[in-house]
Enzyme design. Structure first.
Site, PDB file in Angstrom:
ATOM      1  N   GLU A   1       0.828  -1.205   0.000  1.00  0.00           N
ATOM      2  CA  GLU A   1       0.000   0.000   0.000  1.00  0.00           C
ATOM      3  C   GLU A   1       0.863   1.256   0.000  1.00  0.00           C
ATOM      4  OE1 GLU A   1      -3.244  -0.152  -0.054  1.00  0.00           O
ATOM      5  OE2 GLU A   1      -3.594  -2.250   0.484  1.00  0.00           O
TER       6      GLU A   1
ATOM      7  N   TYR B   1       4.796  -4.031  -8.352  1.00  0.00           N
ATOM      8  CA  TYR B   1       3.566  -4.548  -8.969  1.00  0.00           C
ATOM      9  C   TYR B   1       3.871  -5.194 -10.315  1.00  0.00           C
ATOM     10  CZ  TYR B   1       0.583  -2.259  -5.543  1.00  0.00           C
ATOM     11  OH  TYR B   1      -0.052  -1.900  -4.383  1.00  0.00           O
TER      12      TYR B   1
ATOM     13  N   SER C   1     -12.298   3.920 -10.600  1.00  0.00           N
ATOM     14  CA  SER C   1     -13.350   3.379  -9.743  1.00  0.00           C
ATOM     15  C   SER C   1     -13.593   4.301  -8.571  1.00  0.00           C
ATOM     16  CB  SER C   1     -12.945   2.002  -9.223  1.00  0.00           C
ATOM     17  OG  SER C   1     -12.579   1.195 -10.303  1.00  0.00           O
TER      18      SER C   1
ATOM     19  N   ARG D   1      -4.992  13.525  -9.314  1.00  0.00           N
ATOM     20  CA  ARG D   1      -5.342  12.956 -10.616  1.00  0.00           C
ATOM     21  C   ARG D   1      -6.696  13.468 -11.120  1.00  0.00           C
ATOM     22  NH1 ARG D   1      -6.710   6.554  -9.297  1.00  0.00           N
ATOM     23  NH2 ARG D   1      -8.599   6.934  -8.081  1.00  0.00           N
TER      24      ARG D   1
ATOM     25  N   TYR E   1       5.689   4.389  -6.085  1.00  0.00           N
ATOM     26  CA  TYR E   1       4.353   3.773  -6.124  1.00  0.00           C
ATOM     27  C   TYR E   1       3.823   3.786  -7.557  1.00  0.00           C
ATOM     28  CZ  TYR E   1      -0.419   2.577  -4.752  1.00  0.00           C
ATOM     29  OH  TYR E   1      -1.641   1.966  -4.625  1.00  0.00           O
TER      30      TYR E   1
ATOM     31  N   GLU F   1      -0.201  -1.602 -11.231  1.00  0.00           N
ATOM     32  CA  GLU F   1      -0.569  -2.311 -12.452  1.00  0.00           C
ATOM     33  C   GLU F   1      -1.232  -1.392 -13.486  1.00  0.00           C
ATOM     34  OE1 GLU F   1      -2.151  -2.716  -9.560  1.00  0.00           O
ATOM     35  OE2 GLU F   1      -4.133  -1.980 -10.145  1.00  0.00           O
TER      36      GLU F   1
END
Ligand SMILES: *[C@@H]1O[C@H](CO)[C@@H](O)[C@H](O)[C@H]1NC(C)=O
Ligand SMILES: *[C@@H]1O[C@H](CO)[C@@H](O)[C@H](O)[C@H]1NC(C)=O
Ligand SMILES: *[C@@H]1O[C@H](CO)[C@@H](O)[C@H](O)[C@H]1NC(C)=O
Ligand SMILES: *[C@@H]1O[C@H](CO)[C@@H](O)[C@H](O)[C@H]1NC(C)=O
Length: 349
Positions: free
Chosen positions: A123, A154, A183, A191, A241, A244
């Site tokens: 995380e 990842y 989502s 962002r 960080y 995927e």
């Protein structure tokens, strides 16, 4: 007087050398120098990795010699049987369950000096909770960060053994300029601001829960492949960080990633040049939009964003067993002795 000065000078020099040597071994705190000599006395010995509990409560099969059978990693015994605690070389604790309180550290068990306790989290810092309670407990970290003791990204790019082929642009079937899949939309995320500014300059097609336009896992990559550009925007902007969203969605989806996350240098360390576009490379989001529009029209220049595929292939990491088996590959080069005296400071740095 002169002698005394010389002597103290020599002392300081020796101290520095000694410290430098210790640092060279990666020790953070006290080191027992004699332990250095006992390293690797039996290289064919199994390293035992004990996973104290499964992340997110989802267990995997550990029958047979998993690390060898699945990943061709030798001398690595991966177990989840707590009765093997005393024989474990590394005991792994996944952060989420500790933080939520549904799992506890076995602090009452006698812990051998050579046993390492590993703190594992994939995380971003903001989701790791308060780590101050874990001072002076862990000997190693397993995270996506490159400066972890065992890095668990990842995804990554691996060199291709055989010469690859380029996907010709003619075969590409692109119908959208820019796509974004989101989502968990939150207005305060950087962002979200960049998205709305970009969307004011060029059309951005949005998928995902936020717009009640979710894609099934089988539809995800084919949909992204119909976009020239994919917004690989991370929800947290933290060192290394990179999720995927880059490795899978963009790279495997065959859209050029426009990235927002850690600084450009972090991306450059793990991704080839001309394989992504970083938001920070532009003075304004409007300029970025203009660049994307021009690039999509210039077949030759657009295609150059895929030349990396001739040399590299994408490797995703999704199975916890693989991450855990990989500890063994680095076991012998772990610092002899190391204690995270302030895990919270490390994790938030
Ligand atoms: C290393 O350990 C293995 C298994 O425990 C044993 O079979 C082997 O003889 C040992 N090798 C050395 C050099 O001690
Ligand atoms: C090492 O571990 C594997 C997997 O558990 C096991 O099959 C193998 O017999 C072990 N080898 C030694 C030398 O202990
Ligand atoms: C191109 O994509 C569209 C959907 O965007 C699809 O209907 C069409 O069949 C595709 N054409 C080819 C040649 O794959
Ligand atoms: C691991 O951490 C414990 C607790 O601080 C410490 O006593 C032990 O020496 C450390 N072990 C290694 C191998 O670093």
């Amino acid at each position: 007087m002169k002698k005394c000065f010389l002597l103290s000078f020599l002392c300081v020099l020796l101290l520095c050398l000694y410290n430098g040597w210790l640092r060279g071994l990666g020790g953070l705190t006290a080191i027992n120098p004699t332990a250095v000599c006992n390293r690797g006395s039996n290289s064919s010995r199994n390293v035992t990795i004990l996973l104290w509990y499964w992340p997110f409560g989802m267990s995997y099969n550990l029958e047979g010699d998993v690390c060898w059978d699945l990943y061709r990693i030798p001398h690595c015994r991966l177990v989840d049987d707590r009765s093997l605690f005393s024989s474990a070389d590394v005991v792994v604790f996944h952060n989420r369950e500790l933080i939520q309180g549904c799992q506890k550290l076995p602090l009452a068990l006698p812990r051998s000096q050579r046993q390492r306790w590993a703190w594992m989290s994939l995380e971003a810092p903001v989701h790791n909770g308060n780590l101050r309670q874990f001072a002076n407990i862990f000997n190693m970290t397993i995270t996506y960060r490159r400066d972890s003791d065992v890095a668990a990204p990842y995804g990554e790019l691996l060199p291709k053994e055989t010469g690859g082929h380029l996907v010709a642009n003619d075969l590409r079937n692109k119908s959208s300029l820019v796509c974004w899949v989101v989502s968990h939309y939150q207005m305060h995320h950087k962002r979200s601001q960049v998205y709305s500014e970009l969307n004011a300059a060029v059309p951005v097609k949005v998928y995902g829960q936020w717009t009640k336009n979710s894609l099934s896992s089988t539809d995800l990559l084919p949909t992204i492949s119909r976009c020239y550009f994919y917004l690989a925007f991370e929800n947290s902007l933290s060192k290394d960080y990179i999720t995927e969203k880059l490795w899978k969605n963009a790279y495997q989806g065959e859209a050029v990633p426009v990235v927002l996350g850690p600084p450009l240098t972090d991306y450059k360390a793990v991704a080839p040049p001309n394989s992504f576009i970083h938001v920070d490379e532009f003075v304004s989001v409007k300029d970025l939009g203009k660049y994307l529009q021009e690039l999509a029209k210039d077949k030759k220049r657009y295609d150059e964003y895929f030349t990396w595929k001739q040399e590299w292939k994408v490797k995703l990491y999704t199975d916890w067993r693989e991450r855990l088996c990989k500890i063994c590959l680095q076991y012998n080069s772990l610092p002899r002795q190391k204690v995270y005296s302030d895990l919270s400071a490390w994790a938030n740095s």
